[in-house]
Design a protein around this motif. Structure first.
Motif, short mmCIF file in Angstrom:
data_model
loop_
_atom_site.label_atom_id
_atom_site.label_comp_id
_atom_site.label_asym_id
_atom_site.label_seq_id
_atom_site.Cartn_x
_atom_site.Cartn_y
_atom_site.Cartn_z
N GLY A 1 0.79 -1.23 0.00
CA GLY A 1 0.00 0.00 0.00
C GLY A 1 0.82 1.27 0.00
N VAL B 1 -4.50 1.41 -3.62
CA VAL B 1 -3.92 2.08 -2.45
C VAL B 1 -4.94 2.15 -1.33
CG1 VAL B 1 -2.97 4.23 -1.57
CG2 VAL B 1 -2.24 3.38 -3.81
N TYR C 1 -4.58 0.55 2.41
CA TYR C 1 -4.69 1.44 3.57
C TYR C 1 -5.70 0.90 4.57
CZ TYR C 1 -1.88 5.54 2.23
OH TYR C 1 -0.86 6.40 1.97
#
Length: 451
Positions: free
Chosen positions: A157, A413, A417
């Protein structure tokens, strides 16, 4: 594969992350008795170096830690992330970004205090900090699977694919397309490789070089961006109150979201705030954990300035530029191109070049810092002797980010996260009584010291 990534990201952010980040952060804010807001003055004294001691274990100063953390957060999340939020959720998404930032200040206070309180050592004996060490040292070995989960998600990430993607877009849009020099995929590959080489020069020098560069770039990039934005806001000053009112009203109507769902606006705001200021994700504790500071509460107070600077100040200014110029209603552009359109409309002939310069600094400073985060996760999983291999993997993915689609990059991403936030928030809530006890002790000692 791209559709699967997008679907997973949308699912995990729909309710689980909203409850964990917003709900968990609110619990920490109330539990701390709103302490982060009551001690802003003390935090500023610490940032100015009043309590720095070069003899304390650690790799960097508290100011460098804050600069490196802000370099990772005050960046493209504030420029293109805000544009994505408005594009997806309307002006009301900004209000929920504000709410996420206020609770995020408390979250960062706790997570970064814990990063100093429960530092560990890597296989080379170097003192390290971060959620994985907090979990193992503070919660015990039986919780180690959570530390491993965080580190695996961190390796994936915390790649610079979003920054590479958006920097490529802005460079093509400003410098190449107007002159017929953009050649599509081949241009993306060339820009991606160029970025990879520039980033390699800095990150292969380690955290000292990364923090040193960040502490010089951050004040410059924030000043440049602020001056440009303030010029634009001043130009439309009469409309500012109306735009602020629009943000608040839209937050509770959801008119800009398909179906008029307020819940969807909240999710979009929280999701973009998490990407922007990273409160509760666990990245900042990794760099603050490397600070030369033996006072956990002191480091936590420094760290909690991050979400305020990042979201309440910088994101709001970007949102005002987009809303005041009206481009969010008159163009189909998304991400950084939407913000570029706003700057160009407000400052014809100059705005897009000023923003490009800011994006250039924002993107590279974030790329430098993210490499450190991923390096620490790799170090934890595979040992210090193998950690440098991560840098080469990281550099190659910069090229991948430059050629990928924006939707897939953002979703990937966001999904990682979300996974990182699970161990980070669990450890913060579990260990919060120890932070509160340390806080009480710290301020008693400070009161005695100031007599």
């Amino acid at each position: 594969m791209g559709d699967l990534i997008v679907s997973f990201s949308n699912w995990i952010w729909d309710t689980p992350m909203l409850i964990l980040l917003m709900g968990g952060g609110l619990i920490l804010l109330v539990y701390s008795r709103f302490l982060p807001f009551r001690h802003l003055g003390h935090a500023m004294k610490v940032v100015r170096g009043k309590y720095d001691d070069s003899n304390i274990p650690g790799q960097i100063t508290s100011f460098q830690a804050l600069s490196a953390a802000i370099a990772a957060t005050v960046g493209l999340g504030n420029i293109s992330g805000v544009a994505i939020a408005i594009n997806m959720g309307g002006p009301g998404a900004i209000f929920w970004m504000w709410m996420s930032a206020f609770v995020g200040m408390a979250t960062k206070f706790f997570t970064c205090s814990l990063a100093i309180m429960y530092r560990g050592k890597d296989s080379s004996g170097e003192v390290q900090g971060g959620p994985m060490y907090v979990i193992e040292e503070g919660m015990g070995k039986k919780w180690k699977p959570l530390a491993i989960l965080f580190s695996v998600a961190g390796i994936l990430g915390l790649l610079a694919i979003f920054q590479a993607n958006q920097l490529t877009d802005v460079f093509r849009f400003v410098m190449l397309e107007p002159y017929g020099l953009d050649h599509g995929a081949s241009t993306r590959w060339i820009l991606g490789i160029s970025m990879m080489v520039i980033v390699a020069v800095v990150i292969l020098g380690g955290i000292q070089r990364i923090a040193g560069v960040a502490s010089k770039l951050v004040p410059f990039m924030v000043a440049l961006y602020f001056v440009t934005v303030f010029i634009i806001v001043f130009k439309y000053m009469g409309d500012v109150p109306a735009m602020l009112l629009l943000i608040i009203e839209d937050a509770f109507t959801g008119d800009a979201v398909m179906g008029g769902a307020v819940g969807a606006v909240i999710v979009i705001g929280a999701r973009r705030a998490a990407f922007s200021n990273e409160a509760g994700i666990g990245t900042a504790p990794m760099v603050h954990g490397a600070s030369r500071n033996n006072e956990p509460v002191r480091e936590g107070l420094i760290a909690m300035l991050g979400p305020f600077i990042d979201t309440i100040v910088v994101c709001t200014l970007t949102a005002l530029v987009i809303l005041l110029t009206g481009v969010w209603q008159s163009t189909e552009n998304d991400g950084v191109r939407l913000t570029l359109s706003a700057f160009e409309m407000a400052l014809p002939g100059l705005g897009k070049y000023l923003l490009m310069l800011a994006v250039l600094v924002f993107a590279f400073s974030t790329m430098f810092t993210y490499s450190y985060y991923g390096h620490k996760c790799f170090n934890y999983l595979f040992g210090a002797d193998k950690a440098d291999y991560y840098n080469y993997f990281y550099l190659v993915t910069i090229v991948a980010g430059a050629v990928a689609s924006l939707e897939v990059v953002v979703s990937f991403v966001d999904g990682m996260y979300a996974i990182m936030a699970i161990p980070t928030m669990i450890s913060a809530l579990y260990l919060s009584p120890r932070v509160r006890a340390a806080t009480k002790d710290y301020f008693i000692r400070m009161k005695e010291q100031d007599k």
